[in-house]
Design an enzyme around this catalytic site. Sequence first.
Site, mmCIF file in Angstrom:
data_model
loop_
_atom_site.group_PDB
_atom_site.id
_atom_site.type_symbol
_atom_site.label_atom_id
_atom_site.label_comp_id
_atom_site.label_asym_id
_atom_site.label_seq_id
_atom_site.Cartn_x
_atom_site.Cartn_y
_atom_site.Cartn_z
ATOM 1 N N ARG A 1 37.101 41.790 49.177
ATOM 2 C CA ARG A 1 35.781 42.433 49.196
ATOM 3 C C ARG A 1 35.583 43.347 47.992
ATOM 4 N NH1 ARG A 1 33.937 45.697 54.442
ATOM 5 N NH2 ARG A 1 35.447 47.190 53.643
ATOM 6 N N GLU B 1 22.626 48.504 60.426
ATOM 7 C CA GLU B 1 23.951 48.932 60.906
ATOM 8 C C GLU B 1 23.917 50.450 60.985
ATOM 9 O OE1 GLU B 1 27.167 48.403 58.113
ATOM 10 O OE2 GLU B 1 25.873 48.800 56.413
ATOM 11 N N LYS C 1 30.105 47.608 48.363
ATOM 12 C CA LYS C 1 30.677 48.878 48.824
ATOM 13 C C LYS C 1 30.847 49.737 47.574
ATOM 14 C CE LYS C 1 34.096 50.410 52.168
ATOM 15 N NZ LYS C 1 33.226 51.282 52.949
#
Length: 289
Positions: free
Chosen positions: A50, A182, A149
């Site tokens: 990721r 989220e 991220k």
Amino acid sequence: MKIYIDGKFHGERDAKVSVFDHGLLYGDGVFEGIRIYHGRVFKLKEHVERVFHSARAILLEIPMTPSELIQATIATCRANKLRDGYIRLVITRGIGSLGLNPRSCKKASVIIIADKIQLYPPEYYQRGLDLITVPTTRNLHNSVNPAIKSLNYLNNILAKIEANNAGVEEAIMLNAQGYVAECTGDNIFMVSKGALLTPPLAAGALYGITRGTVMELAEQAGIKVAEPNLTRYDFFCADECFITGSAAEIVPVVKIDGRVIGDGKPGPLTLKLTEQYHALTKVSGEPIN
Ligand code: PMP
């Protein structure tokens, strides 16, 4: 504590970055939060994959290969003699000039901090959390895609401040269409009629590694899993709700915007998945020694 910076270990007091690092000046960089359980780094390959995807999305070249990054992470855990803990992997754009052009940064910096974990209080898990929906809207895909991220977490931080101002720990963030994306630092799930539902990634969620693990565990247990667009109404009328993240693991949610979820207690599927998740953390991960 020994902190890894660009191939060398530094003591806590000496582990410093330049004021010209664009990670500091512009939030230009990417990061990961990873757990260590019983002497193993949980889902390390997935986190490294990721972080490489986040870096690719922002055209940041990580100056090492994925396997070198895995080895450096394990070496940092070993240097700190950790059996259980939390790893923060940070890759910044590196040192550049004051202008925001990333081309002035010659080399990205790789920082690995492995520390003890600050666990959430046990009552969050026993009693369940209250959530509210906050006004700060999740970033659009075509601005800073929430799948990245990145070190620029202001969108989430603003939502967290709004939650904290209202006296709750976590918040639900909606996307520009009004669908649930989220939480500020966790993915969100609901249970309805025996099926496990979570917003699709396109709704503005991070590709959560705990999210993926929980979905796999549910599928293995024969539970139907789906990712439809979900509204606040869907959550208000859910039988169960919980949030997931590497640090939080699985936390039951018992109230959203004043509406009691299910019977107001952590639900049976939430508890079953939590048990299975804990069982997995006991046996899987990259060994440190
Ligand atoms: N959403 C956001 C915004 C996050 O920052 C995180 C990680 N703290 C998560 C979800 C959960 O992701 P993971 O399960 O990979 O830790």
